[in-house]
Design a protein around this motif. Structure first.
Motif, short mmCIF file in Angstrom:
data_model
loop_
_atom_site.label_atom_id
_atom_site.label_comp_id
_atom_site.label_asym_id
_atom_site.label_seq_id
_atom_site.Cartn_x
_atom_site.Cartn_y
_atom_site.Cartn_z
N PHE A 7 5.95 5.78 2.98
CA PHE A 7 6.81 6.38 1.96
C PHE A 7 6.45 7.84 1.72
O PHE A 7 5.36 8.30 2.05
N ASP A 8 7.41 8.57 1.15
CA ASP A 8 7.24 9.98 0.81
C ASP A 8 6.41 10.10 -0.47
O ASP A 8 6.72 9.45 -1.47
N LEU A 9 5.38 10.94 -0.45
CA LEU A 9 4.48 11.04 -1.60
C LEU A 9 5.13 11.70 -2.81
O LEU A 9 4.70 11.49 -3.94
N ASN A 10 6.17 12.51 -2.59
CA ASN A 10 6.82 13.18 -3.71
C ASN A 10 7.93 12.35 -4.33
O ASN A 10 8.03 12.24 -5.56
N THR A 11 8.76 11.75 -3.48
CA THR A 11 9.94 11.03 -3.98
C THR A 11 9.73 9.52 -4.00
O THR A 11 10.53 8.82 -4.62
N PHE A 12 8.71 9.03 -3.29
CA PHE A 12 8.42 7.59 -3.14
C PHE A 12 9.48 6.87 -2.31
O PHE A 12 9.51 5.63 -2.26
N ALA A 13 10.38 7.63 -1.68
CA ALA A 13 11.40 7.04 -0.82
C ALA A 13 10.75 6.45 0.42
O ALA A 13 9.83 7.05 1.00
N VAL A 14 11.23 5.28 0.84
CA VAL A 14 10.69 4.61 2.03
C VAL A 14 11.15 5.35 3.28
O VAL A 14 12.34 5.59 3.47
N ILE A 15 10.18 5.71 4.13
CA ILE A 15 10.48 6.41 5.37
C ILE A 15 10.61 5.43 6.53
O ILE A 15 11.44 5.60 7.42
N GLY A 16 9.78 4.39 6.53
CA GLY A 16 9.82 3.43 7.63
C GLY A 16 8.81 2.33 7.43
O GLY A 16 8.15 2.23 6.38
N GLN A 17 8.69 1.49 8.44
CA GLN A 17 7.73 0.40 8.43
C GLN A 17 7.06 0.29 9.78
O GLN A 17 7.59 0.74 10.80
N ALA A 18 5.88 -0.33 9.78
CA ALA A 18 5.15 -0.57 11.02
C ALA A 18 4.58 -1.98 10.97
O ALA A 18 4.15 -2.44 9.90
N PRO A 19 4.59 -2.69 12.10
CA PRO A 19 4.02 -4.04 12.13
C PRO A 19 2.50 -4.00 12.15
O PRO A 19 1.89 -3.04 12.63
N ASP A 55 -4.29 9.80 -6.80
CA ASP A 55 -3.97 11.09 -6.19
C ASP A 55 -4.38 12.19 -7.17
O ASP A 55 -3.70 12.42 -8.18
N SER A 56 -5.49 12.86 -6.87
CA SER A 56 -6.02 13.88 -7.79
C SER A 56 -5.08 15.07 -7.93
O SER A 56 -5.04 15.72 -8.97
N HIS A 57 -4.33 15.38 -6.88
CA HIS A 57 -3.46 16.56 -6.90
C HIS A 57 -2.30 16.38 -7.88
O HIS A 57 -1.91 17.32 -8.58
N THR A 58 -1.76 15.18 -7.93
CA THR A 58 -0.58 14.94 -8.78
C THR A 58 -0.91 14.18 -10.05
O THR A 58 -0.04 14.00 -10.91
N ARG A 59 -2.18 13.73 -10.18
CA ARG A 59 -2.61 12.95 -11.35
C ARG A 59 -1.83 11.64 -11.44
O ARG A 59 -1.46 11.20 -12.53
N ARG A 60 -1.57 11.05 -10.30
CA ARG A 60 -0.82 9.79 -10.26
C ARG A 60 -1.69 8.66 -9.76
O ARG A 60 -2.46 8.81 -8.81
N LEU A 61 -1.54 7.51 -10.41
CA LEU A 61 -2.26 6.30 -10.04
C LEU A 61 -1.28 5.34 -9.38
O LEU A 61 -0.26 4.98 -9.97
N PHE A 62 -1.59 4.92 -8.15
CA PHE A 62 -0.75 3.97 -7.41
C PHE A 62 -1.36 2.58 -7.60
O PHE A 62 -2.52 2.34 -7.28
N ILE A 63 -0.54 1.65 -8.10
CA ILE A 63 -0.99 0.31 -8.47
C ILE A 63 -0.19 -0.72 -7.69
O ILE A 63 1.04 -0.77 -7.78
N SER A 64 -0.87 -1.57 -6.92
CA SER A 64 -0.17 -2.64 -6.20
C SER A 64 0.19 -3.75 -7.18
O SER A 64 -0.65 -4.22 -7.93
N ARG A 65 1.48 -4.17 -7.13
CA ARG A 65 1.96 -5.17 -8.09
C ARG A 65 2.80 -6.24 -7.39
O ARG A 65 3.96 -6.45 -7.70
N GLY A 66 2.22 -6.91 -6.43
CA GLY A 66 2.86 -8.08 -5.82
C GLY A 66 3.93 -7.76 -4.81
O GLY A 66 3.76 -7.97 -3.61
#
Length: 367
Positions: free
Chosen positions: A131-143, A72-83
């Motif tokens: 999930f919310d991009l600011n807080t990372f709180a889970v908003i919901g799920q989809a199948p 995310d270039s705006h926040t300088r954050r790297l999202f890494i999948s970890r299992g």
């Protein structure tokens, strides 16, 4: 005034030689023009070294594996999948600033900054976590379909697409509501995907050595293209402005493809074990991250239909996926140290080498 007086005293032939030398140096010393995709006609025959080198290593630790990265270039954050979770790293401080939990078998992360939402493809749960991009709180799920792997956000339709490797299809999700809006059958086992921002989503079909183009509004396959001589494409990047696709192939080549006709324009050589590709519109460089050879291949456009390898930048064995910051032009890769590979058994004929605990690192490459 002084320069004119001194120049008048120089013999005309010497002036001509100096002028020729000046033009040569000026052309060879203009890297920004040489790398601009729109000015490919002015590029010299030899693009020269990319200038990429290791800037720093960020130790992250942990004992789980990884797959795709998203930046995310705006926040300088790297999202890494970890299992079973997504780690969120501030690349400037080098600190983990959050995580998205309970993403069983997570492969990829897609970001929709216009909606302030992120999405993960959970390969073992057959779901997408929102999930919310600011807080990372889970908003919901989809199948989803079976085994969602790559995931991409298409801004033109405001839909998220998961590439379901276990069911050979893609699930389309309304990014604003989280509702599934449709499923599109595909030709075979899906791998990486990308969107052009103008209504087309492209996906590698690994076992058929194809790329399929999906109409993101109509939810239908718009085209299917064979990639020969490319075999088993695993990475994919999109140059929307110049209508080019860059597919990293298992047989150590990058297929450069016309995004409208499907014609394979070039197949520059890359390293072994590619699992991701990137394209930087600011420099005109395309990248392939090669885990087996431990290299980052940098490819340049010499002409509209001619592409060449600038260099293979040494990285570290295992660094097979990557993310790119188009603002700073930095490339992020991840890897770890590994112990000896166990002996094969009938139950596990292809055992993986165990990861050394807490050796997981982020590699930052720049110019």
């Amino acid at each position: 005034m002084k320069s004119k007086i001194e120049q008048s005293a120089v013999p005309a032939v010497l002036v001509a030689i100096i002028a020729a030398l000046f033009v040569t140096v000026a052309v060879g010393g203009a890297p920004s023009a040489a790398r601009a995709r729109g000015n490919s006609a002015s590029v010299s025959a030899a693009a020269g070294p990319s200038g990429y080198h290791l800037l720093k290593k960020i130790p992250v630790g942990g004992e789980t594996g990884w797959d795709y990265l998203t930046f995310d270039s705006h926040t300088r954050r790297l999202f890494i999948s970890r299992g079973t979770k997504v780690m969120v790293l501030d690349v400037d401080s080098g600190k983990v600033v959050g995580e998205v939990p309970n993403t069983e078998g997570v492969h990829g992360i897609a970001l929709a900054p216009d909606l302030n939402r992120g999405f993960t493809s959970n390969g073992r749960a057959n779901t997408v976590t929102i999930f919310d991009l600011n807080t990372f709180a889970v908003i919901g799920q989809a199948p989803t379909g079976k085994g969602p792997d790559a995931i991409v956000y298409d801004a033109s339709s405001k839909r998220v697409f998961t590439m379901n490797g276990g069911s050979n299809n893609t699930t389309a999700i309304d990014a604003a509501t989280g509702n599934v809006v449709g499923t599109v059958a595909l030709d075979g086992r899906t791998e990486s995907a990308g969107a052009d921002g103008d209504g087309r989503v492209y996906v590698d079909i690994e076992d058929k050595s194809e790329i399929q183009a999906i109409d993101s509004q109509k939810l239908a396959v718009a085209a299917t293209w064979k990639l020969a001589p490319c075999q088993e494409p695993a990475g994919l990047a999109v140059d929307s402005a110049h209508r080019r696709l860059f597919a990293g192939c298992d047989n150590k080549m990058m297929a450069v493809v016309d995004a409208d006709s499907g014609k394979v324009l070039a197949t520059p050589a890359i390293g072994e074990g590619v699992d991701a590709d990137g394209f930087d519109p600011g420099t005109g460089f395309a990248f392939a991250s090669n885990g087996q050879s431990g290299t980052l291949t940098v490819v340049h456009e010499d002409a509209p239909d001619k592409f060449s390898v600038v260099e293979d930048v040494p990285t570290q064995r295992g660094a097979r996926t990557m993310a790119l910051d188009p603002k700073t032009h930095e490339v992020y890769l991840v890897t770890a140290d590994f112990g000896p590979r166990p002996a094969a058994t009938p139950e596990n004929p292809r055992p993986r080498a165990p990861m050394v605990p807490n050796s997981f690192v982020v590699l930052v490459f720049g110019r």
